[in-house]
Design a protein around this motif. Structure first.
Motif: not given
Length: 153
Positions: A1-23
């Motif tokens: 099972m793909s990780i995307e399908a696993r996330l969906s099956g667990l009702n998990i939604e990812l936030p957007p990728a966090p912005p960089k805070g430095g170098v």
């Protein structure tokens, strides 16, 4: 099972990728390893879960912050790798907890991330080596920061 399908099956939604805070690079791949810089509990509304665990927020809220940090890491990994299915296993996590000097339950807090990865990737591939430590402060007052390494394809 793909990780995307696993996330969906667990009702998990990812936030957007966090912005960089430095170098720095949020994710850097070297060979078959993806190193990720320290991430905090970045939420879909663009805020971070903040507060000292054991003073401002309780252990359950700290665990929720560690779980949210795990999701933010996956969001960065997806942005960098194109697909979470390239992740083969968790190699190492370093969890840092913003807490008072007498706080002693750092591992229980970081379990919020470790349990998430176990549930997503499975008992073997989702559980790697780990350290959990306390810090006097973390950037922006966030409750938890986690860095580490994944094995990738």
């Amino acid at each position: 099972m793909s990780i995307e399908a696993r996330l969906s099956g667990l009702n998990i939604e990812l936030p957007p990728a966090p912005p960089k805070g430095g170098v720095y690079q949020p994710v850097l791949t070297v060979g078959n390893q993806a190193f990720f810089s320290g991430h905090g509990p970045y939420q879909s509304d663009g805020t971070y879960i903040c507060g000292k665990v054991g003073a401002d927020i309780d252990i359950a809220a700290g665990q929720a912050a560690a779980r949210q940090t795990g999701l933010a890491i996956l969001a960065s990994m997806k942005s960098h790798l194109g697909s979470l299915d390239r992740i083969k296993r968790v190699i190492k996590l370093l969890g840092m907890v913003d807490c008072p000097p007498d706080f002693k339950q750092h591992p229980q807090v970081i379990n919020g991330c470790s349990e998430l990865y176990r549930d997503i990737f499975g008992e073997d591939a989702g559980v790697g080596v780990r350290s959990a430590v306390g810090m006097g402060s973390l950037p922006g007052g966030m409750a938890v920061e986690i860095e580490g390494v994944f094995e990738i394809e």
